[in-house]
Design an enzyme around this catalytic site. Sequence first.
Site, PDB file in Angstrom:
ATOM      1  CE  LYS A  94      -3.829   2.106   2.595  1.00 16.66           C
ATOM      2  NZ  LYS A  94      -4.749   1.955   3.755  1.00 16.66           N
ATOM      3  CB  SER A 140      -8.007   3.962   2.829  1.00 12.98           C
ATOM      4  OG  SER A 140      -7.189   3.343   3.811  1.00 12.98           O
ATOM      5  CB  SER A 184      -8.580   1.116   5.775  1.00 15.68           C
ATOM      6  OG  SER A 184      -9.330   2.301   5.802  1.00 15.68           O
TER       7      SER A 184
END
Length: 501
Positions: free
Chosen positions: A80, A155, A179
């Site tokens: 990420k 997210s 998330s």
Amino acid sequence: MPFSADSVTSLRQLADALAARSVSAEELAREYLARIEQAAALNAFIHVDAERTLAQARAADERRARGEAAPLTGVPIAHKDVFVTRGWRATAGSKMLANYESPFDATVVERMAAAGMVTLGKTNMDEFAMGSSNENSHFGPVRNPWDTSRVPGGSSGGSAAAVAAGLAPAATGTDTGGSIRQPSSFSGITGIKPTYGRVSRYGMIAFASSLDQAGPMAHSAEDCALLLNAMAGFDPRDSTSITPAQGGVDEDYTRLLGQPRAGATTERPLAGLRIGLPKEYFGKGLSADVEQAVRAALAEYEKLGATLVEVTLPKTELSIPVYYVIAPAEASSNLSRFDGVRYGHRAAEYRDLLDMYKKSRAEGFGAEVKRRIMVGTYVLSHGYYDAYYLQAQKIRRIIADDFQRAFAQCDVIMGPVAPTVAWKLGEKTSDPVQMYLADIFTLSTSLAGLPGMSVPCGFGEAGMPVGLQLIGNYFDEARLLQTAHAFQQATDWHLRRPGKA
């Protein structure tokens, strides 16, 4: 017949293929890089550097040739883009950091590299991890591989989409209010948020420091356990990292996988397990299709020997206002450093220093980030601190206490991850409150700092994946993973792939 990653259903199989020399790390990296290029329309990745990836893969092959391979050496992974990475851009999905390159690696990246894993690239995400749909990224929205007109969740939506679409066998994510769990649910993969402090936050671009926690995202509980072995552990560079004296001891998260509980049999491996069902998780607002899939999963758990117990988490509804006071307050503080001087985008034209600050932040941050900075600054301001922030912290403690009362009656808590399946792109962007309400079932776990995970448990509206949420007590990741693994041994939801469900 040449090796293909399509035939592999787990990281262990991938590791075995590498160990047996059925495929080299370089060949594997090339295959995944080709997939990433072919699936560019998903927008799952922000930054790919093929030469850097292949150099890591060749180093992994050399390590194996020297007999120094670890269990995950040569296995590809995507990170990420909230983790700083030396030599790669680290943008946090924001224009503010669009060209930022870190001089060091985050601890999570460092530990995965030490395990011999090969970085495929940096995945797309909601800007500064603020969002539930991955539509807040400066680099554009990520599309759900199951239906490209829908969101993948957020997210960590880029990581979820990459794993679901077979662009990476595993990815890192972060979970501040859901998330990891929510995009795992929406994208039909498995993900776990560990106990707060289990995994180092060093080098993770901060959103809300008392809530942010990194974790693995992959296809199965076994995959997540293997990744957590490499990822977790005390880090003196992170002041929130759990010390060994506090319970942050290194452990093998795979140790209970496939093992029946004490006194149980192989036919009913979870006999004696008490599953708590919070009545607040099954009321108004939960869509019928999600409830049906979750109830079917719970029935499967009963077949495995578990018993269902009703529990109550009475402050569940308050988790939304509490979270949306505390998290923006911490964000407003953390993001104050991005001013065009210390870090980040600097406006091209300005009159003086103050004007430069204002224009740089106005240009560098997106709408949702600005909204949360303003909310956070407001609740921390003189005259409102006691009424909002302090009150929210008190309720946060009550929420944590409610979980402890529930765990006195059960061993693990289960329920839905989200009230609905993934929604259409653009469906909620004009109404932030509706977007926030989608986090109702994940926020309280984060506020309490508990471990939680999502496992695929079926499909709902329009054939979209549904995730079952498992919540454990502090430091109970091994039992959570054991419980999830038992379900995945009895079902095949985690083996379903987009286009092949």
